[in-house]
Enzyme design. Structure first.
Site, mmCIF file in Angstrom:
data_model
loop_
_atom_site.group_PDB
_atom_site.id
_atom_site.type_symbol
_atom_site.label_atom_id
_atom_site.label_comp_id
_atom_site.label_asym_id
_atom_site.label_seq_id
_atom_site.Cartn_x
_atom_site.Cartn_y
_atom_site.Cartn_z
ATOM 1 N N SER A 135 0.860 -1.181 0.000
ATOM 2 C CA SER A 135 0.000 0.000 0.000
ATOM 3 C C SER A 135 0.899 1.235 0.000
ATOM 4 C CB SER A 135 -0.883 -0.029 1.261
ATOM 5 O OG SER A 135 -1.596 1.175 1.405
ATOM 6 N N LYS A 161 -1.230 -1.073 -4.428
ATOM 7 C CA LYS A 161 -2.389 -0.240 -4.051
ATOM 8 C C LYS A 161 -1.879 1.166 -3.841
ATOM 9 C CE LYS A 161 -4.711 0.248 0.434
ATOM 10 N NZ LYS A 161 -5.421 -0.494 1.496
ATOM 11 N N LYS A 163 -2.925 5.102 -2.549
ATOM 12 C CA LYS A 163 -3.890 5.928 -1.854
ATOM 13 C C LYS A 163 -4.284 7.080 -2.774
ATOM 14 C CE LYS A 163 -3.876 3.937 2.233
ATOM 15 N NZ LYS A 163 -5.097 3.444 2.901
ATOM 16 N N ASP A 188 -7.223 3.206 -2.974
ATOM 17 C CA ASP A 188 -7.896 3.292 -1.671
ATOM 18 C C ASP A 188 -8.130 4.766 -1.336
ATOM 19 O OD1 ASP A 188 -8.887 3.017 0.882
ATOM 20 O OD2 ASP A 188 -7.115 2.014 1.716
ATOM 21 N N GLU A 213 -11.253 0.866 -3.233
ATOM 22 C CA GLU A 213 -11.477 0.634 -1.805
ATOM 23 C C GLU A 213 -12.056 1.872 -1.136
ATOM 24 O OE1 GLU A 213 -7.922 -0.874 0.017
ATOM 25 O OE2 GLU A 213 -8.685 -0.669 2.058
ATOM 26 N N ASP A 238 -13.777 -1.236 3.369
ATOM 27 C CA ASP A 238 -12.829 -1.359 4.484
ATOM 28 C C ASP A 238 -13.511 -0.737 5.702
ATOM 29 O OD1 ASP A 238 -10.800 -0.938 6.358
ATOM 30 O OD2 ASP A 238 -9.361 -0.062 4.979
ATOM 31 N N LYS A 262 -9.846 -6.762 8.230
ATOM 32 C CA LYS A 262 -8.822 -6.385 9.210
ATOM 33 C C LYS A 262 -9.369 -6.852 10.547
ATOM 34 C CE LYS A 262 -7.361 -2.061 6.975
ATOM 35 N NZ LYS A 262 -7.434 -0.583 7.042
ATOM 36 N N GLY A 290 -4.231 -4.032 6.216
ATOM 37 C CA GLY A 290 -3.166 -3.804 7.184
ATOM 38 C C GLY A 290 -3.345 -2.478 7.885
#
Ligand code: OSB
Ligand code: MG
Length: 375
Positions: A135, A161, A163, A188, A213, A238, A262, A290
């Protein structure tokens, strides 16, 4: 299992590089390490509540309060026949999933050790290696991002991934797709958008993303169903998923087609397994998220991700991607083929480096059964 002693440590670990998301920039990570001792065995867990209430309402301080004043007193000094009994003893406590998950993780490690099996085996894991991804925080430029991605791909990571936040989104996706047409790529948003941004997500539909996400509200399930209806790309939730009930609602409403599990966000491994099994029955793939865990939390994540329906690479990266030195030995490494080995030794399968743990501890408290609290 007689629960004789519980120790909490507030830890603070410096990240190797700042991590920027739509929620802000983190330079170091604060969590709580939970140690439970009973009948000659020791279990370790990590509560992923952070220093700030930006990802979740929970913080290190609220988690400490809930652990100290409600969860620990409900099991300390008791003879607990199984993890389900421990959970039942604090079932009146609403919410505070991260506080609960930290204690539950330590209990899973303790019970696995006392039963002489690995945590992966005890959880029902079926794999000895898991596929891992990375990520990547928001970068200052497209060139910077491409450089980072190249580095992680060279290390073997199977999935990238990135952000995103308003203004830092489509240009990064376009540039990455141009440079790396075939990689597994996902984004995400950490709840940074609203339904009115639907045009942006329709644009993203053209870039063969694995998933998007948590684009919308951090508690939302309904608006995500409206967005998913308009997109080909699967939405993955998430922040919005705290329980099996949330998962069922999201899947029945078609608010998402993938779930990020998670354990910290859903109260522990027990609820995670229920979500995993339900998703498997609905043919919904799951992957392991994570929270920038230390090696203690990471060990639990790796064990959980060895269950069969974790079919997409998780946000479970090498220790060195986060911290200069981890607090467990051996540290977690990524194999050249983008996998991580699932520990096979007892419990979490790694040793806590007590010297390193001591170095990162900013506050410690021991709870004993006779005195109730000390130090
Ligand atoms: O949204 O998945 C998230 C880290 C902290 C809080 C929320 C998230 C993340 C990450 C990092 O994306 C995942 C990791 O631990 O590598
Ligand atoms: Mg996320």
């Amino acid at each position: 299992m007689k629960i004789e002693k519980i120790e909490l440590r507030h830890i603070k670990m410096e990240l190797v590089s700042p991590f920027t998301t739509s929620m802000g920039t983190e330079y170091d990570e604060e969590h709580i390490i939970v140690r439970v001792d009973g009948e000659g065995s020791t279990g370790w867990g990590e509560s992923v509540a952070e220093g700030t209430p930006f990802y979740s309402y929970e913080t290190v301080t609220t988690a400490w309060h809930i652990l100290q004043d409600f969860l620990i007193p409900s099991i300390l000094g008791k003879d607990i026949s199984g993890i389900d009994k421990a959970i039942a003893s604090y079932e009146k406590v609403r919410g505070h999933m991260m506080a609960k998950a930290g204690l539950e993780a330590a209990l899973w490690d303790l019970f696995a050790k006392s039963e002489n099996i690995s945590l992966s085996k005890m959880l029902g894991g079926t794999r000895d290696k898991i596929d891992v991804g990375v990520s990547i925080g928001i970068q200052s430029s497209v060139a910077e991002l491409i450089k980072k991605v190249e580095g992680y791909l060279a290390e073997g990571y199977k999935r990238i991934k990135i952000k995103i936040s308003p203004g830092n989104d489509i240009q990064f996706v376009q540039a990455l797709r141009k440079e790396f047409p075939n990689i597994l790529l996902q984004v995400d948003a950490n709840s940074a958008y609203e339904l009115k941004h639907i045009g942006l997500f329709k644009q993203m539909d053209d870039y063969n993303l694995l998933l998007i996400e948590q684009p919308l509200g951090y508690e939302d399930i309904y608006d995500h169903s409206k967005l998913q209806r308009e997109l080909k790309t699967p939405i993955c939730l998430d922040e919005s998923i705290h329980s099996l009930d949330d998962t069922r609602a999201a899947i029945e409403l078609d608010s998402c087609r993938v779930i990020n599990i998670k354990p910290g966000r859903v109260g522990g491994f027990t609820e995670s397994k229920l979500i995993h099994d339900y998703c498997a029955s609905k043919k919904i793939p799951v992957w392991h998220g994570g929270m920038l865990e230390s090696g203690i939390g990471r060990a639990g994540n790796v064990a959980l991700a060895s269950l069969p329906n974790f079919t997409l690479p998780g946000d479970i990266s090498a220790s060195k991607r986060y911290y200069k030195q981890d607090i467990v030995e051996p540290e977690f490494i990524v194999n050249k083929d983008g996998t991580m080995d699932v520990p096979t030794l007892l419990g979490i399968g790694v040793e806590v480096n007590m010297g390193m743990l001591e170095k990162v501890t900013v506050k410690r408290k021991v709870f004993t059964w006779r005195s109730r609290t000390t130090s």
